[in-house]
Design an enzyme around this catalytic site. Sequence first.
Site, mmCIF file in Angstrom:
data_model
loop_
_atom_site.group_PDB
_atom_site.id
_atom_site.type_symbol
_atom_site.label_atom_id
_atom_site.label_comp_id
_atom_site.label_asym_id
_atom_site.label_seq_id
_atom_site.Cartn_x
_atom_site.Cartn_y
_atom_site.Cartn_z
ATOM 1 N N ARG A 81 76.382 12.181 99.924
ATOM 2 C CA ARG A 81 74.985 11.759 100.039
ATOM 3 C C ARG A 81 74.893 10.302 100.527
ATOM 4 N NH1 ARG A 81 70.971 11.855 94.856
ATOM 5 N NH2 ARG A 81 72.448 10.294 94.164
ATOM 6 N N PHE B 188 65.987 17.863 89.450
ATOM 7 C CA PHE B 188 67.031 17.090 88.782
ATOM 8 C C PHE B 188 67.247 17.696 87.387
ATOM 9 C CE2 PHE B 188 68.846 13.402 86.596
ATOM 10 C CZ PHE B 188 69.807 13.037 87.516
ATOM 11 N N ASP C 171 57.698 14.499 90.078
ATOM 12 C CA ASP C 171 58.721 13.475 89.876
ATOM 13 C C ASP C 171 58.949 12.814 91.234
ATOM 14 O OD1 ASP C 171 61.147 12.103 89.692
ATOM 15 O OD2 ASP C 171 62.014 13.522 88.260
ATOM 16 N N TYR D 38 64.756 1.948 89.529
ATOM 17 C CA TYR D 38 66.091 1.388 89.825
ATOM 18 C C TYR D 38 66.682 1.897 91.135
ATOM 19 C CZ TYR D 38 67.035 5.671 87.147
ATOM 20 O OH TYR D 38 67.010 6.957 86.679
ATOM 21 N N LYS D 39 65.992 2.849 91.788
ATOM 22 C CA LYS D 39 66.507 3.359 93.066
ATOM 23 C C LYS D 39 65.904 2.513 94.193
ATOM 24 C CE LYS D 39 66.767 8.107 91.273
ATOM 25 N NZ LYS D 39 68.192 8.281 91.059
HETATM 26 C C1 LIG Z 1 64.711 13.174 90.239
HETATM 27 C C2 LIG Z 1 65.183 12.533 88.982
HETATM 28 N N1 LIG Z 1 64.548 12.799 87.817
HETATM 29 C C3 LIG Z 1 64.947 12.262 86.646
HETATM 30 C C4 LIG Z 1 66.029 11.413 86.584
HETATM 31 C C5 LIG Z 1 66.444 10.844 85.258
HETATM 32 O O1 LIG Z 1 66.093 9.512 85.167
HETATM 33 P P1 LIG Z 1 66.420 8.607 83.869
HETATM 34 O O2 LIG Z 1 67.905 8.510 83.788
HETATM 35 O O3 LIG Z 1 65.796 7.285 84.206
HETATM 36 O O4 LIG Z 1 65.817 9.253 82.689
HETATM 37 C C6 LIG Z 1 66.699 11.074 87.775
HETATM 38 C C7 LIG Z 1 67.848 10.156 87.735
HETATM 39 O O5 LIG Z 1 68.467 9.847 88.719
HETATM 40 C C8 LIG Z 1 66.288 11.667 88.992
HETATM 41 O O6 LIG Z 1 66.913 11.418 90.146
#
Ligand SMILES: Cc1ncc(COP(=O)(O)O)c(C=O)c1O
Length: 396
Positions: free
Chosen positions: A355, A112, A183, A208-209
């Site tokens: 998706r 990400f 992660d 939140y997912k």
């Molecule tokens: C794999 C991954 N890492 C990091 C993040 C970033 O998260 P945050 O916005 O809570 O910092 C996300 C957000 O969707 C994500 O999907």
Amino acid sequence: MDFSQTKAMFHLPEGMIYLDGNSLGPLPKAAAARVQSTIQDEWGEMLITGWNKAGWMDQTTQLADRIGRLIGAPAGTMVLGDTLSIKVYQALASSLEMRPGRKVILSDSGNFPSDLYMAGGLVGSLKQGHVLKVVAPEDVAENINEDVAVLMLTEVGYGTGRIHDMAALTSLAHGAGALAVWDLAHSAGAIEVDVTAAGADFAVGCTYKYLNSGPGGPAFIYVAPQHVDGLRPALSGWLGHAAPFAFDQDYQPGIGIQRMRVGTPPVLQLASLGASLDIWDQVKMADVRARSIELSELFIELVEKSCPSLTLASPRDPRARGSQVCFRFGQGYAAIQALISRGVIGDFRAPDVMRFGFTPLYIDEGDVRCAAEILAEIMATDAWDTEAFRTMAKVT
Ligand SMILES: Cc1ncc(COP(=O)(O)O)c(C=O)c1O
């Protein structure tokens, strides 16, 4: 496991099929009353005394331990707070400090972007010659060597749902003397995870997912028990201090995982997370995973039969795929907008990925069949091909 019972515990708007729980989970029915009570009975009536009387401060570890059950983290190894990007930063900064002399953060191009941005920001602040090395997901293993301080990967890729072998890659990292930060944003509540068995040094994720804490819900961080007492937190906020209310001028890290706290926890979001975990407490991840595979396989079969212009972007082998299914289509954004207009909610990830998340807690076979039918009709009639559907919104 009878998932019709868990489905009944979520508020799902009439006429909507929600295939986006991999981005933002839906509202547990009990969450509204729980948050309302936290607002009225606790914040309203107790005001500042709520921190003690209502136990607000302890929620960050108590709820974290309940998430721990889903990812193989023993009690006392996790804490909630901040956003996932912040937790990535903390884990990375600690890892680099634990491997002085090594300069490489190894990650992959499927990670990400925020994780890569945070790593780049940290490298820029440290100014010690660290580099962020980003390789293709399939080339990670061969790039693990004795220059690597830390391997930083997202277990289930957000783009295609591809799963990295956490145990195997962590073991390779350890063999080379490196640490591993995982992660779990698209893993926690989606697939079976065992951070302990995999030997992960750090794991981070959001709530939140799949964990349904609501928009902006807090992130979690896991630190392997053998590391935590030696860690010097890079973000040494007052609530990670050993005695925050001593108001010392000097920082002393708190006991164990407490030191990974930074500042004031989001009490209202913790209340909604608590309502969601009341549902999660009743299910086994093995059952969730088995059902998610059944639903995903059915969706792939139906879409491939009826939508020849879509190509599967996710791994075909369900064991190599998380709880989401992605298809490529040149006009994927417009097609997703057309679907949303018909009540089927998926999302779009640039440049061309459509998706769909399969979350057995509230998605059943009827939903999958209905969503596939609507998608087939949209593709067969080119219903996506309008100016309005092609116009990009701020959040995709
Ligand atoms: C794999 C991954 N890492 C990091 C993040 C970033 O998260 P945050 O916005 O809570 O910092 C996300 C957000 O969707 C994500 O999907």
